[in-house]
Design a protein around this motif. Structure first.
Motif, mmCIF file in Angstrom:
data_model
loop_
_atom_site.group_PDB
_atom_site.id
_atom_site.type_symbol
_atom_site.label_atom_id
_atom_site.label_comp_id
_atom_site.label_asym_id
_atom_site.label_seq_id
_atom_site.Cartn_x
_atom_site.Cartn_y
_atom_site.Cartn_z
ATOM 1 N N LEU A 168 1.012 -1.274 -0.187
ATOM 2 C CA LEU A 168 0.270 0.089 0.098
ATOM 3 C C LEU A 168 0.922 1.461 -0.030
ATOM 4 O O LEU A 168 0.678 2.259 -0.153
ATOM 5 C CB LEU A 168 -1.412 0.027 1.428
ATOM 6 N N VAL A 169 1.773 1.056 0.928
ATOM 7 C CA VAL A 169 2.906 2.506 0.953
ATOM 8 C C VAL A 169 3.544 2.562 -0.431
ATOM 9 O O VAL A 169 3.497 4.382 -0.674
ATOM 10 C CB VAL A 169 3.708 2.218 1.767
ATOM 11 N N PHE A 174 3.937 5.724 -5.304
ATOM 12 C CA PHE A 174 3.820 5.434 -6.806
ATOM 13 C C PHE A 174 2.677 6.482 -7.486
ATOM 14 O O PHE A 174 3.330 7.360 -8.554
ATOM 15 C CB PHE A 174 3.455 4.559 -7.325
ATOM 16 N N GLN A 175 2.087 6.817 -7.087
ATOM 17 C CA GLN A 175 0.463 7.267 -7.703
ATOM 18 C C GLN A 175 1.009 8.840 -7.172
ATOM 19 O O GLN A 175 0.476 9.749 -7.656
ATOM 20 C CB GLN A 175 -0.991 7.230 -7.273
ATOM 21 N N LYS A 183 7.883 13.657 4.764
ATOM 22 C CA LYS A 183 7.255 14.000 5.384
ATOM 23 C C LYS A 183 6.178 13.093 6.155
ATOM 24 O O LYS A 183 6.532 11.997 6.898
ATOM 25 C CB LYS A 183 7.035 14.836 6.297
ATOM 26 N N PRO A 184 5.382 12.942 4.834
ATOM 27 C CA PRO A 184 4.181 11.609 4.845
ATOM 28 C C PRO A 184 4.798 10.100 4.472
ATOM 29 O O PRO A 184 4.651 9.359 5.271
ATOM 30 C CB PRO A 184 3.312 11.405 3.145
ATOM 31 N N ALA A 185 6.246 9.862 4.397
ATOM 32 C CA ALA A 185 6.884 8.372 3.713
ATOM 33 C C ALA A 185 7.572 8.249 5.492
ATOM 34 O O ALA A 185 6.579 6.755 5.667
ATOM 35 C CB ALA A 185 7.850 8.519 3.164
ATOM 36 N N THR A 214 10.808 4.302 2.701
ATOM 37 C CA THR A 214 10.920 4.888 4.582
ATOM 38 C C THR A 214 12.168 4.561 5.004
ATOM 39 O O THR A 214 12.712 5.516 6.194
ATOM 40 C CB THR A 214 9.795 4.125 4.896
ATOM 41 N N GLY A 215 12.443 3.514 4.963
ATOM 42 C CA GLY A 215 13.947 3.551 5.403
ATOM 43 C C GLY A 215 14.597 4.532 5.518
ATOM 44 O O GLY A 215 15.613 5.633 5.910
#
Length: 255
Positions: A168-169, A174-175, A183-185, A214-215
Motif C-alpha cells: 500500500l505504501v 507511486f501514485q 514527511k508523509p513517508a 521509508t527507511g
C-alpha cells in the motif's frame, strides 16, 4: 496480581508449542551464526526471521491462549479484583513468556557468537515486537467474542503489517510521485511496527538499499542515531496504545 502473572507464566512455559518454538529459534539461530562466515549476512537472515516469524507466533499464540483461558479469566472477574489488574496480569504473563522464549532462542546465541551493537539492537527489536503483537492479540481477543473470528483477525493483522502494508505504501508513493513525500513517508513508516524494527537495525548496518523508501527517509530525516532513537520511541507508543484500548474495552465488556 503477582500470583496471576506467576500462574500464567508457569502455565505457558509448560506449553509444548512454546517449547518447540523456543527450540526451533535456538536451532536456526545457532546454524546461521555458526555456519555463515559473514556476520552481517547472518544478522540479516535473523532479522528476516524476527520480522516475519516472531510477530506471527506472538499474535496467534497470545490470541489462542486468551480464548483458552476465558473460563479462568471469568472466574477471576467474579473475585474482588479490578478488571484492569486481571487483564494486565494475563498480558504481562503472556509477554514475559514470549520474551523468555525469544531471549533463549535468539538472544543468547547472538550475545554468545556476535555480541555487537547490531546484535543488541536486533534483540531489542525482537523483544519490542513480541510485546507489541501480544498487545494487539489481547486487543483483538477482547473485541471479538467468537474464537474463530478472533484468530482470523489476528492472522489478518499479521498479514497487513508484514505484507500488505508495504504494498500500500509503494502504491501511494507511486501514485503521488510528483509531490514531496518525505514527511508523509516518515508518518507512514511510523504506522507499522515491523517496518520500524527493520529500519532501526538496517540503520545500524547502513544497508540503505534494503531499507526501502521509508527507511532512506528516516536515515536522511533524522540521521542514523536520531532515526534509531525515534524508531524506539515510536515502538514504545506501539506497545502502549493497543493495551490501553484493550483495558478500556475489557472494563466495559459484558462477560
Amino acid at each position: 496480581m503477582k500470583k496471576i502473572i506467576k500462574y500464567v507464566v508457569l502455565d505457558i512455559l509448560r506449553n509444548r508449542i512454546l517449547v518447540s518454538y523456543t527450540v526451533l529459534l535456538l536451532v536456526v539461530s545457532m546454524l546461521l551464526l555458526c555456519l555463515t562466515d559473514n556476520g552481517t549476512k547472518a544478522l540479516l537472515s535473523l532479522l528476516n526471521i524476527v520480522l516475519i516469524v516472531l510477530p506471527l507466533v506472538s499474535i496467534i499464540f497470545s490470541t489462542i491462549y486468551y480464548y483458552n483461558a476465558s473460563a479462568f479469566i471469568e472466574l477471576l472477574v467474579c473475585q474482588p479484583l479490578r478488571r484492569t489488574k486481571i487483564l494486565l496480569s494475563v498480558y504481562i504473563g503472556l509477554a514475559l513468556s514470549l520474551l523468555i522464549a525469544f531471549c533463549i532462542g535468539v538472544g543468547l546465541p547472538l550475545l554468545i557468537f556476535d555480541g555487537s551493537m547490531t546484535a543488541v539492537l536486533l534483540i531489542l527489536v525482537g523483544m519490542a515486537l513480541s510485546v507489541i503483537f501480544s498487545a494487539l492479540a489481547i486487543l483483538g481477543s477482547v473485541m471479538m467474542r467468537d474464537k474463530a473470528r478472533g484468530i482470523g483477525v489476528a492472522i489478518l493483522s499479521w498479514f497487513y503489517f508484514s505484507l500488505l502494508y508495504d504494498g500500500l505504501v509503494l502504491f501511494l508513493l507511486f501514485q503521488f510521485s510528483d509531490y514531496p513525500l518525505e514527511k508523509p513517508a516518515v508518518v507512514m513508516g511510523a504506522l507499522n511496527p515491523i517496518d520500524l524494527g527493520r529500519i532501526i537495525v538496517l540503520l545500524r548496518l547502513d544497508s540503505s538499499a534494503m531499507m526501502g523508501y521509508t527507511g532512506a527517509v528516516f536515515a536522511s530525516f533524522f540521521g542514523s542515531v536520531g532515526g534509531m532513537l525515534t524508531g524506539f520511541v515510536l515502538l514504545l507508543l506501539w506497545m502502549g496504545w493497543p493495551l490501553c484500548w484493550a483495558l478500556r474495552r475489557f472494563n466495559r465488556k459484558d462477560l
